[in-house]
Write an enzyme that holds these catalytic residues in place. Structure first.
Site, PDB file in Angstrom:
ATOM      1  N   LYS A 339     -28.755  -8.903  20.167  1.00 20.12           N
ATOM      2  CA  LYS A 339     -28.500 -10.344  20.231  1.00 20.12           C
ATOM      3  C   LYS A 339     -27.097 -10.686  19.748  1.00 20.12           C
ATOM      4  CE  LYS A 339     -30.642 -13.222  17.384  1.00 20.12           C
ATOM      5  NZ  LYS A 339     -31.563 -14.207  16.777  1.00 20.12           N
ATOM      6  N   SER A 340     -26.661 -10.067  18.656  1.00 25.57           N
ATOM      7  CA  SER A 340     -25.336 -10.368  18.111  1.00 25.57           C
ATOM      8  C   SER A 340     -24.239 -10.040  19.107  1.00 25.57           C
ATOM      9  CB  SER A 340     -25.108  -9.575  16.813  1.00 25.57           C
ATOM     10  OG  SER A 340     -26.031  -9.952  15.820  1.00 25.57           O
ATOM     11  N   ARG A 344     -21.512 -12.553  21.391  1.00 29.05           N
ATOM     12  CA  ARG A 344     -20.059 -12.355  21.354  1.00 29.05           C
ATOM     13  C   ARG A 344     -19.492 -11.993  22.722  1.00 29.05           C
ATOM     14  NH1 ARG A 344     -22.431 -11.747  16.617  1.00 29.05           N
ATOM     15  NH2 ARG A 344     -21.284 -12.044  14.652  1.00 29.05           N
ATOM     16  N   GLY A 412     -28.621 -20.264  15.046  1.00 26.56           N
ATOM     17  CA  GLY A 412     -27.632 -20.441  13.996  1.00 26.56           C
ATOM     18  C   GLY A 412     -26.347 -19.699  14.292  1.00 26.56           C
ATOM     19  N   ARG A 440     -30.625 -26.562   8.902  1.00 22.36           N
ATOM     20  CA  ARG A 440     -30.026 -25.398   8.262  1.00 22.36           C
ATOM     21  C   ARG A 440     -28.595 -25.690   7.815  1.00 22.36           C
ATOM     22  NH1 ARG A 440     -31.527 -21.004  12.685  1.00 22.36           N
ATOM     23  NH2 ARG A 440     -30.352 -19.576  11.346  1.00 22.36           N
ATOM     24  N   GLN A 492     -21.717 -14.156  10.011  1.00 17.76           N
ATOM     25  CA  GLN A 492     -21.511 -15.410  10.726  1.00 17.76           C
ATOM     26  C   GLN A 492     -20.292 -16.158  10.187  1.00 17.76           C
ATOM     27  OE1 GLN A 492     -25.134 -17.709  10.710  1.00 17.76           O
ATOM     28  NE2 GLN A 492     -26.221 -16.290  12.054  1.00 17.76           N
ATOM     29  N   ASP A 638     -31.480  -9.071   8.288  1.00 20.22           N
ATOM     30  CA  ASP A 638     -32.445  -9.591   9.248  1.00 20.22           C
ATOM     31  C   ASP A 638     -33.728  -8.778   9.297  1.00 20.22           C
ATOM     32  OD1 ASP A 638     -30.983 -11.783  10.077  1.00 20.22           O
ATOM     33  OD2 ASP A 638     -29.966 -10.690  11.684  1.00 20.22           O
ATOM     34  N   LYS A 665     -32.450 -18.703   6.384  1.00 17.11           N
ATOM     35  CA  LYS A 665     -32.598 -18.273   7.766  1.00 17.11           C
ATOM     36  C   LYS A 665     -33.461 -19.305   8.508  1.00 17.11           C
ATOM     37  CE  LYS A 665     -30.270 -14.368   7.706  1.00 17.11           C
ATOM     38  NZ  LYS A 665     -29.160 -14.080   8.647  1.00 17.11           N
ATOM     39  N   ARG A 729     -38.989 -13.584  13.398  1.00 13.70           N
ATOM     40  CA  ARG A 729     -39.101 -12.318  12.649  1.00 13.70           C
ATOM     41  C   ARG A 729     -40.342 -12.297  11.747  1.00 13.70           C
ATOM     42  NH1 ARG A 729     -34.819  -9.601  14.285  1.00 13.70           N
ATOM     43  NH2 ARG A 729     -32.879 -10.732  14.660  1.00 13.70           N
TER      44      ARG A 729
END
Length: 776
Positions: A339-340, A344, A412, A440, A492, A638, A665, A729
């Site tokens: 996902k990260s 990007r 987020g 958040r 982040q 995570d 989170k 999660r």
């Protein structure tokens, strides 16, 4: 008439003494029925030229009186609702003024309408009344049905629909408040709007589509072979042309009444039509795919944004897992893309010069939110198609302002990284999300961006989204490079500042207290942008360029973590996960499990798109409790929810400290996991920055751990109902717990699993688990 449910209590005093409805068509009759069913008026009377409708309404008990002559029934009314075609409203105003002058009702009587144009209604009122009555409040319910007339009425017609109220300077606040209360009482949502704005919006969203539908049907009906055309018309034609079955007289009047706005909308549509015509003539595949893709995504996107719902599987909202205990997993599987890295790849590919082709893109709702944001800023993106994307980069200064706030769903990562990019753009922007995301903290990125000269406003005392960002064009100078010493290790925050630094004057340096994931640094280098790494100091110089290329997204180690723990805690298991990203800033999960005595091995190690990958094989293990080194916490932040499941199955105590980040989170993952573990019979203690878990793994008679004789057959957890707090999660972690449970586990709120791991339940069942997904 179908049965209806009252929205107000019968004991509530009526809002009005007498309501007079002028016109018993669909809208007027439906409103009268809703008022009747909800006890909002002592009496309801109506004016209509169709005598049978009046007689039937009186016979049904809907009306107390009715007439074709306004003055015969209006006496004593404190609300008059005009529900006639727009071209006849002026004549109605003349009748109202005459009755008012004759004292048939009070001068503060509320007078409103339900017409779909507003400027002409107000002008008609001004032409009749010397001074607009204080009770005059124009309104428009955005509701309708394919059938019209009295017999089509439905009291529930307005439930969950918007009603636009055009407040005038002459309108009394009491009249506005009572009218708003009326519409809310029949189930509608009230929205204030200026009349001119109303007519412009409705011209595009309602009047133009109806006009086009009428015109398309006329076009097909005029063909010599029209019978065959209609015979073979598919569902698309039927869906689009359905609204051409509406009342022609009504739409004739509307088209003339809103002439200026509709002609403007038609002119704009003609420009777009000419453009797409030319794309087809030129066989411009790239541009046509971009247009069609943006339109398709925008249609989905606005639906989600308006409802604040996720991007995928909207049918599964408030879904649950019902999980039957199983005790072994085995096989070889492929985990979805990281996902990260997916986030990007969209960001840097959009900012690069040239084309970027992405494979392995994670089609989860978080990454889709990032994709849609860049489409909203003018980037042409083809796909996703089975994880494949083609991004036509706009260059460092090519982004365009979005016409709406950029909606991030529940991501987020999207909002925090985009804050850095948008803080450097020439245009203003707003970042928002769903209800959960908007709770958040965002000051953690907003504050250091301000140190670089950004003008960014968070919301409320807690500093949350929406974020309003003022463009550099309004400020007159670029961001300034800065050195920021991060109080906590956060990929982040680091990435946000490094991305802002791409446009800043001078050097931007981020100093991190501990190593955090470095996907941004690696991908910047892959796009040809120099990044300087000196220990925990990471720096970029502003003013460089990004060059598009190919990006292969490896399998996500955070998603793989669930299956790593699943194999480690279950009996006789052996599981291989193919080509998982093993970036050294992400391997905390492997390091911690090895410290806990897990049997994990890596093979086929290679590099894909600058990222190290490997096959990971995990076997049943006798896990032991440990004190988790704080140096590993940022590398597994995570993965801790599922590590808590592993710790519960270990022999002895596991202690986590230095993990305050878990409290901010998608949920407070320390508190929520502790709550669930205790529900399933695990003894654990919440601390300020971590958790202490008393593992229930089996100890041999001698008291020694025998790693050669793994026995994971005994249940550790009981059964029960887990509330995931809509945290993906949390949901997946307790699904893994079912492998060592004695009874069924039900997990509520699992629809958000699609944020990071679409298809999780199917993949889990493929290797031997038993998860039944139940949609509400």
């Amino acid at each position: 008439m179908p049965a209806t449910t009252k929205l107000t209590s019968s004991s509530t005093p009526p809002l009005f003494q007498q309501v007079c409805v002028i016109g018993l068509g669909l809208i007027g009759a439906s409103l009268a029925q809703a008022i009747k069913d909800n006890g909002l008026a002592k009496r309801i009377v109506a004016v209509d030229r169709h005598k049978p409708s009046l007689e039937e309404a009186i016979q049904h008990g809907l009306l107390d009186a009715g007439s074709a002559v306004f003055s015969e029934v209006v006496s004593g009314s404190d609300l008059i609702v005009i529900a006639v075609p727009v071209q006849t409203v002026q004549a109605v105003f003349i009748d109202i003024k005459s009755a008012m002058d004759n004292g048939l009702f009070a001068s503060d009587c509320i007078i409103t309408d339900v017409c779909s144009t507003k400027v002409n209604i107000i002008e008609a009122a001004k032409s009749v009344f010397e001074t607009l009555p204080v009770g005059f409040v124009p309104a428009h319910p955005i509701a309708g049905a394919e059938n019209s007339g009295y017999h089509a009425r439905r009291a529930a017609l307005f439930v969950n629909h918007s009603v636009i109220i055009c407040e005038l300077p002459t309108s009394s606040q009491l009249a506005i408040a009572k009218l708003s209360q009326l519409w809310e009482s029949v189930g509608a949502t009230v929205m204030p709007m200026a009349a001119e704005r109303h007519d412009a919006i409705l011209a595009h969203t309602s009047h133009l589509p109806h006009l086009l539908a009428f015109n398309l049907v006329e076009q097909l009906a005029s063909h010599d072979d029209n019978l065959d055309m209609f015979r073979y018309a598919a569902g698309g034609f039927r869906d689009f042309s359905r609204i051409a079955a509406s009342d022609p007289k009504m739409w004739h009047d509307i088209f003339f009444a809103n002439q200026s706005a509709i002609v403007g909308a038609l002119d704009e549509y003609s420009v777009y039509l000419t453009n797409i015509r030319q794309l087809i003539i030129n066989k411009d595949s790239t541009a046509l795919m971009g247009l069609l893709g943006r339109a398709q995504a925008a249609r989905r996107h606005f639906g989600h944004m308006l409802a604040s719902t996720p991007y995928t599987d909207t049918s599964a909202m408030s879904a649950s897992y019902n999980i039957t205990p199983s005790n072994t997993v085995s096989g070889t599987i492929t985990i979805p893309g990281d996902k990260s890295i997916s986030h990007r790849s969209i960001m840097l590919g959009s900012l690069a010069t040239g084309v970027t082709k992405v494979t392995g893109f994670l089609e989860g709702e978080d990454a889709l939110a990032t994709l849609q944001a860049f489409r909203d800023m003018g980037v042409n993106i083809e796909g996703p198609d089975n994880g494949n994307l083609t991004i036509h980069g706009m260059g460092m200064n090519g982004l365009k302002p979005s016409k709406t706030p950029l909606y991030m769903g529940n991501s987020g990562t999207s909002v925090r990284l985009l804050a850095g990019i948008l803080a450097a753009q020439s245009f203003d922007s707003v970042l928002t999300g769903d209800t959960s995301l908007n709770k958040r903290p965002m000051e953690r990125v907003a504050a250091p961006l301000r140190e670089m000269g950004a003008v960014i406003q968070s919301t409320g005392q807690q500093g949350t989204a929406p974020l309003s960002i003022t463009g550099r064009g309004s400020i007159g100078k670029p961001l300034q490079g800065a050195e920021y010493d991060m109080p906590v290790a956060s990929a982040q925050i680091k990435s946000c500042l490094l991305l802002a630094g791409l446009w800043a004057e001078g050097t931007t340096t981020v100093i991190q207290p501990e190593i955090s994931r470095d996907h941004t640094e690696r991908m910047l280098a892959a796009f040809g942008y120099p990044v300087t790494v000196d220990g925990n100091r990471i720096s970029v110089e502003g003013g460089g360029q990004l060059t598009g290329g190919d990006i292969a997204v490896p399998a996500d180690i955070s998603s793989a973590a669930f299956f790593m723990v699943a194999a480690a805690i279950s009996q006789g298991s052996e599981l291989t996960l193919k080509q998982v990203g093993i970036n050294p800033t992400r391997t905390g999960i492997i390091d911690i499990l090895k410290l806990m005595n897990a049997d994990i091995s890596l093979s086929n190690e290679t590099h894909v798109g600058g990222e190290p990958v490997a096959d990971i094989t995990i076997r049943s293990s006798n896990l032991k409790g440990i004190d988790i080194p704080e140096s590993l916490v940022p590398l597994a932040i995570d993965e801790f929810p599922v590590l808590f499941i592993a710790a519960s199955c270990a022999q002895g105590r596991t202690v986590l400290t230095g993990a305050k980040e878990l409290r901010v989170k998608e949920s407070d993952r320390i508190a929520v996991m502790a709550e669930g573990l205790q529900t399933l019979g695990i003894n654990c203690t919440v601390t300020e920055d971590g958790l202490i878990i008393e593992g229930k793994g089996i100890v041999s008679q001698s008291g020694d751990t025998d790693v050669n004789e793994v026995n994971n057959s005994q249940p550790v957890f009981g059964g029960g109902h887990i509330v995931s707090h809509h945290d993906h999660r949390i949901a997946m972690s307790f699904a893994v717990a079912s492998l060592r449970a004695s009874k069924q586990i039900t997990i509520e709120g699992v629809e958000t699993v699609n944020t990071s791991f679409p298809g999780f339940a199917d993949l889990a069942n493929q290797i031997g688990m038993s998860i039944d997904v139940v949609s509400a």
